[in-house]
Design an enzyme around this catalytic site. Sequence first.
Site, PDB file in Angstrom:
ATOM      1  N   GLY A  32       0.811  -1.220   0.000  1.00  0.00           N
ATOM      2  CA  GLY A  32       0.000   0.000   0.000  1.00  0.00           C
ATOM      3  C   GLY A  32       0.838   1.260   0.000  1.00  0.00           C
ATOM      4  O   GLY A  32       2.028   1.225  -0.300  1.00  0.00           O
ATOM      5  N   HIS A  35       2.154   4.529  -5.162  1.00  0.00           N
ATOM      6  CA  HIS A  35       2.689   5.629  -5.957  1.00  0.00           C
ATOM      7  C   HIS A  35       2.837   5.122  -7.391  1.00  0.00           C
ATOM      8  O   HIS A  35       2.481   3.967  -7.688  1.00  0.00           O
ATOM      9  CB  HIS A  35       4.027   6.108  -5.382  1.00  0.00           C
ATOM     10  CG  HIS A  35       4.993   4.991  -5.093  1.00  0.00           C
ATOM     11  ND1 HIS A  35       5.568   4.235  -6.079  1.00  0.00           N
ATOM     12  CD2 HIS A  35       5.461   4.486  -3.914  1.00  0.00           C
ATOM     13  CE1 HIS A  35       6.362   3.334  -5.538  1.00  0.00           C
ATOM     14  NE2 HIS A  35       6.310   3.449  -4.227  1.00  0.00           N
ATOM     15  N   HIS A  38       4.225   1.576  -8.105  1.00  0.00           N
ATOM     16  CA  HIS A  38       3.253   0.479  -7.995  1.00  0.00           C
ATOM     17  C   HIS A  38       2.328   0.473  -9.217  1.00  0.00           C
ATOM     18  O   HIS A  38       2.016  -0.586  -9.769  1.00  0.00           O
ATOM     19  CB  HIS A  38       2.387   0.645  -6.752  1.00  0.00           C
ATOM     20  CG  HIS A  38       3.132   0.600  -5.441  1.00  0.00           C
ATOM     21  ND1 HIS A  38       3.268   1.703  -4.644  1.00  0.00           N
ATOM     22  CD2 HIS A  38       3.764  -0.408  -4.799  1.00  0.00           C
ATOM     23  CE1 HIS A  38       3.955   1.372  -3.552  1.00  0.00           C
ATOM     24  NE2 HIS A  38       4.266   0.092  -3.619  1.00  0.00           N
ATOM     25  N   ASP A 151      13.435  -3.416  -5.716  1.00  0.00           N
ATOM     26  CA  ASP A 151      13.778  -4.440  -4.713  1.00  0.00           C
ATOM     27  C   ASP A 151      14.393  -5.619  -5.469  1.00  0.00           C
ATOM     28  O   ASP A 151      13.783  -6.690  -5.593  1.00  0.00           O
ATOM     29  CB  ASP A 151      12.522  -4.830  -3.933  1.00  0.00           C
ATOM     30  CG  ASP A 151      11.910  -3.619  -3.257  1.00  0.00           C
ATOM     31  OD1 ASP A 151      12.484  -3.149  -2.284  1.00  0.00           O
ATOM     32  OD2 ASP A 151      10.883  -3.113  -3.755  1.00  0.00           O
TER      33      ASP A 151
END
Length: 283
Positions: A32, A35, A38, A151
Site C-alpha cells: 500500500g 505511488h 506500484h 527491490d
Amino acid sequence: MQKIIRTRAEAADFAASVRFSGKTMGFVPTMGALHEGHLSLVRKALQENDYCVTSIFVNPIQFNNREDLEKYPRTPERDLQMLEEAGCQAVFMPSVDEMYPEEVNEHYDFGHLDKVMEGAFRPGHFNGVAIVVKRLFEIIQPHKAYFGEKDYQQLAIIRELVRRYQIPVKIVACPIVREDDGLAMSSRNMRLSAEDRRKAPQIYQTLLTARQLAKEHDVAFVKNWVLETLKSIEGFEPEYFEIASGETLLPVNHWDEADTVMGFVVVWLGGVRLIDNIELRRK
Ligand code: AMP
C-alpha cells in the site's frame, strides 16, 4: 467498480471464477501507500492479462524493525482510488489474522541469496517476504506476477521461490520508476522531512556518477568513492554499498566477473531507510 476482497476464501473464489472463464490474471503484491512505481506494475499487468488483482497488506513478519512497521505509511482510501483509476479490477486487503490465523513457523533458506545485503542487514526479512508471497500465490494462483527492480534482491528470491516449489506463475520484472529529480519512488519517501526530501536525490546522482567512474576505474575504487561520497553528505548514513553480480548477487572484485554488474545501496536519512540500485557495467 473494482472488487474489494478481504478474506482468503473470497479471493480464491474470485480467482477461480476468472480462471474458469478462460481469462488470464496478473497479480501485483504491495504494502500500500501506492505511488507511480506500484501503478507501473498494475499497468503492465493490465497490458498482459485480462484481469489485474493487487494486494495491499503490510506484512508484519517481514519487518525486522518495530518502528519501521509502526511508522509504515497507510493510505487505503487513496490507494483504492488510484487502483480504480488505473483499471485494476480487484484488490485483496486481508487483515493480519486473515493471513496468519496461526503462529507462523516456516523457514526458508535461499542459500547465499538471502544472506547478502538486505538479508544480512534485515535478518528474517526475506523469510517473511517468502512466506507471504507463497501464501498469496497459493490463494490467487495468478498466471503472472509483477515485481519492481527497485527491490532487486527480493525479485531474485521470488524467482528462486517459484523455481524451487514449482509454483506455476511467471514472474515479470519491472524497471524502477523515479521522481523527476531521480529519487526512486518509495512509500517511505512520504516520511522524509522537506529538507531531507531535497537531499535524497543525491543517492541516485551518486550512483549515476559511479556508473561513469566504472568505465575507467576498478571495482575497489568505485566502491570506496561511493561510500565516501555518501558519508560526506550531511544527514546521510549509508548502511551499505555493494558492487555485485546482477545474476548471482555475489560481490565482484573485477568488472568482468559477471555479465551484468550492479551497484546496490541503502542510505538512512532522518530515520528513513532508502534503497536503490543501478546497473554499473554490462558485458
Ligand atoms: P512495496 O509496496 O514497497 O512492497 O512494493 C510493492 C512492489 O512495488 C514491489 O515489487 C516493489 O519492488 C515495487 N516497487 C516499489 N517501488 C517501486 C518503484 N519506484 N519502481 C518500480 N517498482 C517499485
